[in-house]
Design a protein around this motif. Structure first.
Motif, PDB file in Angstrom:
ATOM      1  N   VAL A  24     -32.693  15.645  -5.812  1.00 21.51           N
ATOM      2  CA  VAL A  24     -31.521  14.693  -6.466  1.00 21.51           C
ATOM      3  C   VAL A  24     -30.908  14.373  -4.787  1.00 21.51           C
ATOM      4  N   LEU A  25     -30.820  13.697  -3.987  1.00 21.34           N
ATOM      5  CA  LEU A  25     -30.330  12.908  -2.954  1.00 21.34           C
ATOM      6  C   LEU A  25     -29.622  12.244  -2.278  1.00 21.34           C
ATOM      7  N   ALA A  26     -28.325  12.734  -2.036  1.00 20.81           N
ATOM      8  CA  ALA A  26     -26.390  11.305  -2.904  1.00 20.81           C
ATOM      9  C   ALA A  26     -26.796  11.477  -0.987  1.00 20.81           C
ATOM     10  N   HIS A  27     -25.663  10.338  -0.928  1.00 18.91           N
ATOM     11  CA  HIS A  27     -24.786  10.066   0.071  1.00 18.91           C
ATOM     12  C   HIS A  27     -23.509   9.915  -0.213  1.00 18.91           C
ATOM     13  N   LEU A  28     -22.625  10.620   0.745  1.00 19.96           N
ATOM     14  CA  LEU A  28     -21.235  10.451   0.924  1.00 19.96           C
ATOM     15  C   LEU A  28     -20.343  10.210   1.431  1.00 19.96           C
ATOM     16  N   HIS A  29     -19.363   9.269   1.771  1.00 21.96           N
ATOM     17  CA  HIS A  29     -18.447   8.888   2.897  1.00 21.96           C
ATOM     18  C   HIS A  29     -17.270   9.053   2.729  1.00 21.96           C
ATOM     19  N   CYS A  30     -16.809   9.931   4.171  1.00 24.48           N
ATOM     20  CA  CYS A  30     -15.457  10.722   3.885  1.00 24.48           C
ATOM     21  C   CYS A  30     -14.496   8.671   4.595  1.00 24.48           C
ATOM     22  N   ASP A  31     -14.023   8.780   3.671  1.00 26.21           N
ATOM     23  CA  ASP A  31     -12.877   7.336   4.014  1.00 26.21           C
ATOM     24  C   ASP A  31     -11.463   8.060   5.128  1.00 26.21           C
ATOM     25  N   ARG A  32     -11.375   9.383   4.835  1.00 30.03           N
ATOM     26  CA  ARG A  32     -10.873   9.784   5.657  1.00 30.03           C
ATOM     27  C   ARG A  32     -11.508   9.656   7.329  1.00 30.03           C
TER      28      ARG A  32
END
Length: 108
Positions: A24-32
């Motif tokens: 599984v390859l995932a993209h995560l983005h930190c809103d902070r």
């Protein structure tokens, strides 16, 4: 958690870019702090193995990189042969032009 600011990622905003067999390859983005992270998780007989990298890639750019032509053994060996016989530099000089290469080397 975000490795830059230690804020928990919003699980509803985790985007799965690829889900194949045991990977599984995932993209995560930190809103902070606006950090982007690509996380790869692989199911192995010993358990889950994962790694992640901080990146400036947005989701469309990451997807584009995934969909690009895969590097096969034949392509890798052809590239190695071009580098080792100096054909690569000759080909670059022919396609770009010697003057542009000289300009690049003097600006560094």
């Amino acid at each position: 958690k975000c490795p830059a600011c230690n804020t928990a990622f919003d699980q509803d905003k985790i985007n799965i870019l690829m889900n194949a067999e045991s990977t599984v390859l995932a993209h995560l983005h930190c809103d902070r702090c606006s950090v982007n992270l690509l996380a790869n998780v692989v199911a192995m007989p010993q358990g889950l193995v994962g790694n992640a990298i901080l990146t400036d890639l947005q989701i469309p750019e990451a997807m584009s990189a995934i969909e690009d032509e895969k590097l096969t053994e034949d392509l890798f060996l052809a590239l190695y042969q071009e580098i080792s016989t100096k054909k690569l530099l000759t080909n670059v000089r022919q396609s770009v032009g010697q003057s542009e290469i000289s300009e690049l080397s003097t600006t560094r």
